[in-house]
Enzyme design. Sequence first.
Site, PDB file in Angstrom:
ATOM      1  N   VAL A 184     -11.053   3.037  -3.744  1.00 24.65           N
ATOM      2  CA  VAL A 184     -10.735   2.499  -5.071  1.00 24.65           C
ATOM      3  C   VAL A 184     -11.756   1.403  -5.367  1.00 24.65           C
ATOM      4  O   VAL A 184     -11.867   0.423  -4.606  1.00 24.65           O
ATOM      5  CB  VAL A 184      -9.297   1.945  -5.149  1.00 24.65           C
ATOM      6  CG1 VAL A 184      -9.022   1.385  -6.542  1.00 24.65           C
ATOM      7  CG2 VAL A 184      -8.270   3.014  -4.791  1.00 24.65           C
ATOM      8  N   HIS A 198      -7.035  -5.579   2.145  1.00 29.68           N
ATOM      9  CA  HIS A 198      -5.914  -4.974   2.872  1.00 29.68           C
ATOM     10  C   HIS A 198      -5.339  -6.059   3.790  1.00 29.68           C
ATOM     11  O   HIS A 198      -6.093  -6.776   4.463  1.00 29.68           O
ATOM     12  CB  HIS A 198      -6.400  -3.846   3.789  1.00 29.68           C
ATOM     13  CG  HIS A 198      -6.905  -2.633   3.082  1.00 29.68           C
ATOM     14  ND1 HIS A 198      -6.114  -1.527   2.869  1.00 29.68           N
ATOM     15  CD2 HIS A 198      -8.116  -2.339   2.551  1.00 29.68           C
ATOM     16  CE1 HIS A 198      -6.832  -0.591   2.253  1.00 29.68           C
ATOM     17  NE2 HIS A 198      -8.053  -1.066   2.044  1.00 29.68           N
ATOM     18  N   HIS A 247     -10.264  -5.094  -3.083  1.00 29.26           N
ATOM     19  CA  HIS A 247      -8.902  -5.355  -2.615  1.00 29.26           C
ATOM     20  C   HIS A 247      -8.946  -5.740  -1.153  1.00 29.26           C
ATOM     21  O   HIS A 247      -9.694  -5.164  -0.364  1.00 29.26           O
ATOM     22  CB  HIS A 247      -7.990  -4.137  -2.819  1.00 29.26           C
ATOM     23  CG  HIS A 247      -8.605  -2.845  -2.382  1.00 29.26           C
ATOM     24  ND1 HIS A 247      -9.541  -2.179  -3.150  1.00 29.26           N
ATOM     25  CD2 HIS A 247      -8.431  -2.100  -1.262  1.00 29.26           C
ATOM     26  CE1 HIS A 247      -9.912  -1.081  -2.513  1.00 29.26           C
ATOM     27  NE2 HIS A 247      -9.258  -1.009  -1.362  1.00 29.26           N
ATOM     28  N   ASP A 269       0.851  -1.188   0.000  1.00 25.71           N
ATOM     29  CA  ASP A 269       0.000   0.000   0.000  1.00 25.71           C
ATOM     30  C   ASP A 269       0.892   1.245   0.000  1.00 25.71           C
ATOM     31  O   ASP A 269       1.872   1.329   0.748  1.00 25.71           O
ATOM     32  CB  ASP A 269      -0.925   0.001   1.224  1.00 25.71           C
ATOM     33  CG  ASP A 269      -2.076   0.977   1.063  1.00 25.71           C
ATOM     34  OD1 ASP A 269      -3.226   0.518   0.932  1.00 25.71           O
ATOM     35  OD2 ASP A 269      -1.818   2.206   1.057  1.00 25.71           O
TER      36      ASP A 269
HETATM   37  P1  AMP Z   1      -9.738   1.654   0.214  1.00 26.84           P
HETATM   38  O1  AMP Z   1      -9.839   2.993   0.864  1.00 26.84           O
HETATM   39  O2  AMP Z   1     -10.167   0.510   1.079  1.00 26.84           O
HETATM   40  O3  AMP Z   1     -10.421   1.647  -1.150  1.00 26.84           O
HETATM   41  O4  AMP Z   1      -8.203   1.393  -0.022  1.00 26.84           O
HETATM   42  C1  AMP Z   1      -7.505   1.872  -1.141  1.00 26.84           C
HETATM   43  C2  AMP Z   1      -6.058   1.748  -0.793  1.00 26.84           C
HETATM   44  O5  AMP Z   1      -5.310   1.835  -1.979  1.00 26.84           O
HETATM   45  C3  AMP Z   1      -5.556   2.826   0.165  1.00 26.84           C
HETATM   46  O6  AMP Z   1      -5.021   2.223   1.336  1.00 26.84           O
HETATM   47  C4  AMP Z   1      -4.482   3.539  -0.667  1.00 26.84           C
HETATM   48  O7  AMP Z   1      -3.384   3.954   0.120  1.00 26.84           O
HETATM   49  C5  AMP Z   1      -4.101   2.476  -1.667  1.00 26.84           C
HETATM   50  N1  AMP Z   1      -3.544   2.975  -2.915  1.00 26.84           N
HETATM   51  C6  AMP Z   1      -4.079   3.922  -3.719  1.00 26.84           C
HETATM   52  N2  AMP Z   1      -3.296   4.108  -4.800  1.00 26.84           N
HETATM   53  C7  AMP Z   1      -2.263   3.241  -4.686  1.00 26.84           C
HETATM   54  C8  AMP Z   1      -1.113   2.961  -5.466  1.00 26.84           C
HETATM   55  N3  AMP Z   1      -0.871   3.607  -6.622  1.00 26.84           N
HETATM   56  N4  AMP Z   1      -0.245   2.020  -5.034  1.00 26.84           N
HETATM   57  C9  AMP Z   1      -0.476   1.376  -3.881  1.00 26.84           C
HETATM   58  N5  AMP Z   1      -1.542   1.583  -3.087  1.00 26.84           N
HETATM   59  C10 AMP Z   1      -2.428   2.525  -3.487  1.00 26.84           C
END
Ligand code: AMP
Length: 122
Positions: A96, A102, A100, A30
Amino acid sequence: MSETIFDKIISREIPADIVYEDDISLAFKDINPQAPVHFLVIPKKRIATINDIAKEDREVVGHLSWVAAKVAGEMGIAQEGFRTVMNCNEFGGQSVYHIHLHVLGGKLLGWPPYTDKPKNLE
Ligand code: AMP
């Protein structure tokens, strides 16, 4: 369903710190870690939210947990323990729209998680 930043990571249009890949899934660190170890496991198939998981996706979604534990083991956090979280939609804190998992570990994690003031309520 439209493309997200995670499609660009899958296609290598944008870089990521990839820790595991197979035909079904990709795992990468992340970019904004919330624990000493924080990586994401995503399906290569685009599924927007948990609500969009179809019956035929069950094997793919189960695979994400298998990858989470495998990579956690390789990173040395499996025995002490870790947490997997999949946020759904606005109230779940999803940002996003490509599901995914975490994977968080490397320290004792607080529970319940909602005792911390969420970012979106500041
Ligand atoms: P969520 O809020 O559950 O949708 O989590 C999305 C996660 O994606 C967050 O923890 C972000 O820090 C992570 N994230 C967003 N863009 C990227 C990226 N380019 N590379 C790695 N992690 C990312």
